[in-house]
Design a protein around this motif. Structure first.
Motif, PDB file in Angstrom:
ATOM      1  N   LEU A 132      43.982  56.608 -56.062  1.00  0.00           N
ATOM      2  CA  LEU A 132      45.242  56.389 -54.724  1.00  0.00           C
ATOM      3  C   LEU A 132      44.897  56.882 -53.134  1.00  0.00           C
ATOM      4  CD1 LEU A 132      47.865  58.650 -56.870  1.00  0.00           C
ATOM      5  CD2 LEU A 132      47.419  56.118 -56.343  1.00  0.00           C
ATOM      6  N   GLU A 133      44.137  57.924 -53.319  1.00  0.00           N
ATOM      7  CA  GLU A 133      43.673  57.715 -52.212  1.00  0.00           C
ATOM      8  C   GLU A 133      43.258  56.961 -51.238  1.00  0.00           C
ATOM      9  OE1 GLU A 133      41.708  61.475 -52.267  1.00  0.00           O
ATOM     10  OE2 GLU A 133      42.934  63.175 -51.818  1.00  0.00           O
ATOM     11  N   ARG A 134      41.973  56.398 -52.094  1.00  0.00           N
ATOM     12  CA  ARG A 134      41.687  55.142 -51.258  1.00  0.00           C
ATOM     13  C   ARG A 134      42.008  53.969 -51.401  1.00  0.00           C
ATOM     14  NH1 ARG A 134      37.543  55.291 -55.750  1.00  0.00           N
ATOM     15  NH2 ARG A 134      38.463  53.798 -56.905  1.00  0.00           N
ATOM     16  N   ARG A 135      43.246  53.669 -52.365  1.00  0.00           N
ATOM     17  CA  ARG A 135      44.042  52.336 -51.975  1.00  0.00           C
ATOM     18  C   ARG A 135      44.882  53.286 -50.604  1.00  0.00           C
ATOM     19  NH1 ARG A 135      47.150  49.909 -56.428  1.00  0.00           N
ATOM     20  NH2 ARG A 135      48.258  47.916 -56.141  1.00  0.00           N
ATOM     21  N   ILE A 136      45.293  54.543 -50.638  1.00  0.00           N
ATOM     22  CA  ILE A 136      46.121  54.169 -49.174  1.00  0.00           C
ATOM     23  C   ILE A 136      45.612  54.251 -48.104  1.00  0.00           C
ATOM     24  CG2 ILE A 136      47.351  56.923 -48.252  1.00  0.00           C
ATOM     25  CD1 ILE A 136      47.927  57.863 -50.591  1.00  0.00           C
ATOM     26  N   SER A 137      43.718  54.599 -48.215  1.00  0.00           N
ATOM     27  CA  SER A 137      43.000  54.384 -47.237  1.00  0.00           C
ATOM     28  C   SER A 137      42.552  52.958 -46.716  1.00  0.00           C
ATOM     29  CB  SER A 137      41.193  55.316 -47.551  1.00  0.00           C
ATOM     30  OG  SER A 137      40.796  55.288 -45.838  1.00  0.00           O
ATOM     31  N   GLU A 138      42.399  52.236 -47.877  1.00  0.00           N
ATOM     32  CA  GLU A 138      42.403  50.899 -47.060  1.00  0.00           C
ATOM     33  C   GLU A 138      43.455  50.158 -46.648  1.00  0.00           C
ATOM     34  OE1 GLU A 138      40.887  49.682 -51.398  1.00  0.00           O
ATOM     35  OE2 GLU A 138      38.791  50.170 -51.045  1.00  0.00           O
ATOM     36  N   ASN A 139      44.514  50.423 -47.808  1.00  0.00           N
ATOM     37  CA  ASN A 139      45.719  49.883 -47.385  1.00  0.00           C
ATOM     38  C   ASN A 139      46.128  50.331 -45.017  1.00  0.00           C
ATOM     39  OD1 ASN A 139      46.344  49.116 -49.179  1.00  0.00           O
ATOM     40  ND2 ASN A 139      48.172  50.240 -49.798  1.00  0.00           N
ATOM     41  N   THR A 140      45.889  51.127 -45.094  1.00  0.00           N
ATOM     42  CA  THR A 140      46.158  51.711 -43.685  1.00  0.00           C
ATOM     43  C   THR A 140      45.121  50.990 -42.817  1.00  0.00           C
ATOM     44  OG1 THR A 140      46.550  53.933 -44.708  1.00  0.00           O
ATOM     45  CG2 THR A 140      46.402  54.359 -41.940  1.00  0.00           C
ATOM     46  N   ARG A 175      43.629  61.186 -58.859  1.00  0.00           N
ATOM     47  CA  ARG A 175      43.748  61.079 -56.879  1.00  0.00           C
ATOM     48  C   ARG A 175      42.868  59.824 -56.239  1.00  0.00           C
ATOM     49  NH1 ARG A 175      41.323  65.652 -57.421  1.00  0.00           N
ATOM     50  NH2 ARG A 175      39.699  65.047 -55.848  1.00  0.00           N
ATOM     51  N   GLN A 176      41.300  60.450 -56.348  1.00  0.00           N
ATOM     52  CA  GLN A 176      40.678  59.435 -55.860  1.00  0.00           C
ATOM     53  C   GLN A 176      40.864  57.976 -55.522  1.00  0.00           C
ATOM     54  OE1 GLN A 176      36.880  60.087 -57.679  1.00  0.00           O
ATOM     55  NE2 GLN A 176      36.577  62.331 -56.750  1.00  0.00           N
ATOM     56  N   GLU A 209      52.666  48.464 -46.298  1.00  0.00           N
ATOM     57  CA  GLU A 209      52.953  49.556 -46.158  1.00  0.00           C
ATOM     58  C   GLU A 209      54.337  49.781 -47.190  1.00  0.00           C
ATOM     59  OE1 GLU A 209      55.119  48.696 -42.659  1.00  0.00           O
ATOM     60  OE2 GLU A 209      53.010  48.703 -41.537  1.00  0.00           O
ATOM     61  N   ALA A 210      54.673  49.149 -47.966  1.00  0.00           N
ATOM     62  CA  ALA A 210      55.294  49.351 -49.200  1.00  0.00           C
ATOM     63  C   ALA A 210      54.321  50.183 -50.586  1.00  0.00           C
ATOM     64  CB  ALA A 210      56.179  48.658 -49.369  1.00  0.00           C
ATOM     65  N   ASP A 211      53.358  49.498 -50.132  1.00  0.00           N
ATOM     66  CA  ASP A 211      52.456  49.609 -51.469  1.00  0.00           C
ATOM     67  C   ASP A 211      51.960  51.170 -51.362  1.00  0.00           C
ATOM     68  OD1 ASP A 211      50.277  49.233 -53.641  1.00  0.00           O
ATOM     69  OD2 ASP A 211      49.120  49.306 -52.613  1.00  0.00           O
ATOM     70  N   THR A 212      52.064  51.737 -49.825  1.00  0.00           N
ATOM     71  CA  THR A 212      51.415  52.718 -49.024  1.00  0.00           C
ATOM     72  C   THR A 212      52.227  53.737 -49.610  1.00  0.00           C
ATOM     73  OG1 THR A 212      49.387  51.947 -48.129  1.00  0.00           O
ATOM     74  CG2 THR A 212      50.533  53.904 -47.128  1.00  0.00           C
ATOM     75  N   ASN A 213      53.553  53.660 -49.821  1.00  0.00           N
ATOM     76  CA  ASN A 213      54.704  54.687 -49.344  1.00  0.00           C
ATOM     77  C   ASN A 213      54.218  54.758 -50.910  1.00  0.00           C
ATOM     78  OD1 ASN A 213      55.190  54.479 -46.568  1.00  0.00           O
ATOM     79  ND2 ASN A 213      56.345  53.232 -46.709  1.00  0.00           N
ATOM     80  N   THR A 214      54.358  54.105 -52.121  1.00  0.00           N
ATOM     81  CA  THR A 214      54.454  54.527 -53.581  1.00  0.00           C
ATOM     82  C   THR A 214      53.279  55.041 -53.627  1.00  0.00           C
ATOM     83  OG1 THR A 214      55.424  52.140 -53.760  1.00  0.00           O
ATOM     84  CG2 THR A 214      54.711  52.785 -55.054  1.00  0.00           C
ATOM     85  N   SER A 215      52.466  53.962 -53.343  1.00  0.00           N
ATOM     86  CA  SER A 215      50.604  55.237 -53.515  1.00  0.00           C
ATOM     87  C   SER A 215      50.528  56.255 -53.393  1.00  0.00           C
ATOM     88  CB  SER A 215      49.481  54.638 -52.917  1.00  0.00           C
ATOM     89  OG  SER A 215      49.455  53.388 -53.383  1.00  0.00           O
ATOM     90  N   ARG A 216      51.744  56.785 -52.362  1.00  0.00           N
ATOM     91  CA  ARG A 216      51.802  58.313 -52.021  1.00  0.00           C
ATOM     92  C   ARG A 216      52.535  59.754 -52.806  1.00  0.00           C
ATOM     93  NH1 ARG A 216      51.720  56.403 -45.928  1.00  0.00           N
ATOM     94  NH2 ARG A 216      49.575  57.009 -45.490  1.00  0.00           N
TER      95      ARG A 216
END
Length: 638
Positions: free
Chosen positions: A109-117, A106-107, A223-230
């Protein structure tokens, strides 16, 4: 409504049976363990157990894991499980590893989403660059710098760098406060250019290394990578929720087992072992609980149980357990605030419940405001769980009762007939006289209780010779009764014989209380070391004793004074409300009076309890009875 009688229990049995005995017969029983080494110190062949509780580390681990998983502490029946320390550690380690795996995933994926954003936000500020970012990053002879600077600094930038042709600016976003831009400089001049731009307020931003063409193309990829991570995060959360439902039961089982065994291990620390490997374990238990402990020891025929009365245990005094009815228990926090009574001392909790409620009602007698206090007390006690709410409800009942006596309803005295305090000066005088008389009765009662304590403790000095003993009662009542009779009838009571027998003689007894007390206890050192010092010291003490009788009695005048004060404050409220009375002024006035006077009366009654009453008989200072009963709903602190 008393201190619960105790027995000292001593268990003796084979050393290899101690763990089983503790788990079966002592944990969750009314048994307060004490250091056996201190009780049985006469036996020189005993050694305390060298014991470090091995259950502490896994218990700490399971508690931490349950807190992280937000699982409330509760009991789960573990008795049918085949558990031991190694098995519990193994199962706990597996659960902890699974939880860490879910948490780490979880951490990440959350870190990856935050960095991508954040990277997408940065890239959007440099949209419009025609070049491919990967090509820019790999240029050999020029360097690109991305960043921002204040709008004011950017507007004057062209003038400041006109002498530096090696810097080419390319703004991408002009904002009201900041301008986002990039600049290009030759590789050989990069250091100089960077220093110049830094001095002009340029804040460099490092764009992502995950490039896929232009900034716009890279932002789409991220953004596509973020959606996959979510999506992965959602699947991980669903899997965790399903696992948590299954793991909760096992964690509660392990927690209950480890907490039970840790509690048993803590009891074991109090034991000693003899040379022939016999364990000895001592502790206090209420007399009513001894039979149950004896019954639990039936499976251990080799274990002996000895019982001793507190009087035969010279090494220490028993812990104190109070037994009170519901009303008295409401006031027990006040008693504990002053200090628990000694084992053979009078428990003042019920007395405090009665006197505190009556004195409060006299000082704050009002039907309407009393009912408000009852309602507020019930709310605080039942809904908010505040112990002070129970006391507030109790004093509210007595405030209501005395409100009918005073004929006051929210300060209005024309609705209910009664003893209206401010109706005449004579009424105010009467209530002050009643307050002083009540004080004399209460002070006498406290001295009687002190004599009772002396009888329980077999303390001759406390019974006969101190200022709160029989001598003190005779002196105090002689003065009070003589003064009352003389003032009411005019009879000359204070004649020489009366003064000599009922005043002078008790004073002499109190003056010589130390040597008389030692003589009564058959102590050889009863004679004072210095007659002159003895006389001088006791003269000052007798002056203090006489002064305390006067001040303690006068102190009860505050009861009547506050009753007068309450009526006076409400009279002011109705005067301010006018005629016809303003409802807003009446409501605000009643709230202010209830808040201010209610707090003052609470404090003043507590002062009367602690100083004028408890101080005459109460020694306190005992330790509470703490049985080895495990509360599974609370975390164990180490």
């Amino acid at each position: 409504m008393s201190v619960v009688p105790m027995k000292m229990l001593t268990l003796a049995g084979p050393g290899d049976a101690i763990d089983h005995v503790i788990c079966t017969s002592l944990v969750n029983q009314q048994f307060h363990p004490v250091e056996a080494e201190g009780i049985l110190s006469k036996n020189t062949h005993m050694v305390p157990l060298s014991w470090n509780n091995p259950w502490q580390e896994p218990l700490s681990m399971v508690q931490k894991l349950m807190e992280e998983m937000e699982i409330p502490f509760a009991f789960a029946d573990f008795r049918q499980e085949a558990l031991d320390l190694d098995t519990a550690r193994e199962r706990l380690g597996a659960l902890n590893g699974q939880f860490r795996q879910f948490t780490d995933t979880r951490q990440q994926l959350e870190r990856r989403i935050s960095e991508n954003t954040h990277e997408v936000e940065d890239l959007q500020r440099f949209a419009g660059l025609p070049s491919n970012l990967s090509e820019i990053y790999h240029l050999g002879y020029v360097r690109f710098r991305f960043g921002r600077m204040l709008r004011e600094a950017f507007d004057s930038l062209s003038v400041k760098i006109e002498d530096n042709p090696e810097i080419i600016l390319y703004p991408t976003q002009l904002g009201q406060d900041y301008v986002y831009l990039c600049y290009v400089t030759p590789k050989s001049c990069a250091g100089k250019s960077d220093r110049l731009m830094d001095s002009l307020g340029f804040e460099r931003m490092r764009l992502t290394e995950h490039v896929a063409g232009t900034p716009e193309d890279t932002a789409v990829m991220l953004e596509a990578d973020t959606n996959t991570s979510r999506e992965k995060l959602s699947r991980n959360q669903a899997a965790y929720d399903s696992w948590k439902q299954q793991a909760t039961g096992e964690l509660l089982l392990l927690y209950s087992y480890l907490k039970f065994m840790y509690g048993a291990g803590e009891i074991k620390k109090y034991a000693v072992m003899t040379e022939d490997q016999t364990f000895l374990l001592c502790g206090w238990a209420p007399v009513s609980a001894v039979a149950e402990i004896q019954k639990s020891l039936e499976p251990f025929p080799d274990v002996m149980l000895a019982q001793d009365d507190p009087a035969s245990v010279k090494e220490q005094t028993p812990p104190v357990l109070l037994k009170n009815n519901f009303w008295a228990r409401l006031f027990q926090p006040f008693t504990e605030m002053y200090g628990l009574p000694a084992y053979n001392e009078f428990d003042p909790t019920f007395l405090m419940a009665v006197t505190y409620s009556i004195l409060f009602g006299l000082m704050y007698g009002d039907v309407g405001q009393g009912l408000v206090l009852v309602g507020l007390g019930i709310f605080l006690y039942k809904v908010k769980g505040m112990w002070l709410g129970g006391i507030l409800g109790s004093v509210g009942v007595f405030s209501t009762i005395f409100g009918f006596v005073f004929g006051s309803f929210f300060g209005y005295e024309h609705l209910i007939p009664g003893f209206h305090v401010l109706e005449s000066g004579a009424n105010a005088t009467r209530i002050l006289i009643v307050s002083a008389a009540m004080g004399a009765v209460i002070i006498t009662m406290m001295m009687v209780i002190n004599i009772t304590n002396g009888i329980r403790q077999k303390d001759i000095k406390k019974i006969f010779f101190t200022n709160n003993s029989l001598a003190g009662i005779i002196f105090y009542l002689a003065v009070v009764i003589g003064a009352v009779v003389m003032l009411t009838t005019g009879a000359k009571v204070f004649r020489p014989a009366y003064i000599l027998v009922f005043i002078v003689l008790p004073l002499l007894v109190m003056f010589c209380q130390e040597p008389l007390g030692k003589l009564a206890a058959k102590k050889k050192d009863w004679k004072p070391e210095s007659i002159g010092g003895f006389i001088a010291e006791n003269l000052f003490e007798m002056f203090e004793v006489i002064l305390s009788f006067v001040t303690n009695t006068v102190s009860f005048l505050r009861v009547g004074a506050y009753a007068i004060c309450h009526a006076g404050m409400m009279l002011v409220v109705y005067t301010l409300a006018g005629s016809p009375a303003s409802p807003v002024v009446l409501v605000i006035g009643n709230i202010l009076v209830m808040g201010i006077e209610g707090l003052m009366v609470c404090i003043q009654v507590l002062r009367l309890e602690f100083y004028e009453m408890f101080g005459r008989f109460y020694e306190s200072g005992s330790r509470p009875f703490s049985p080895a009963v495990i509360d599974y709903t609370k975390k164990t602190d180490f």
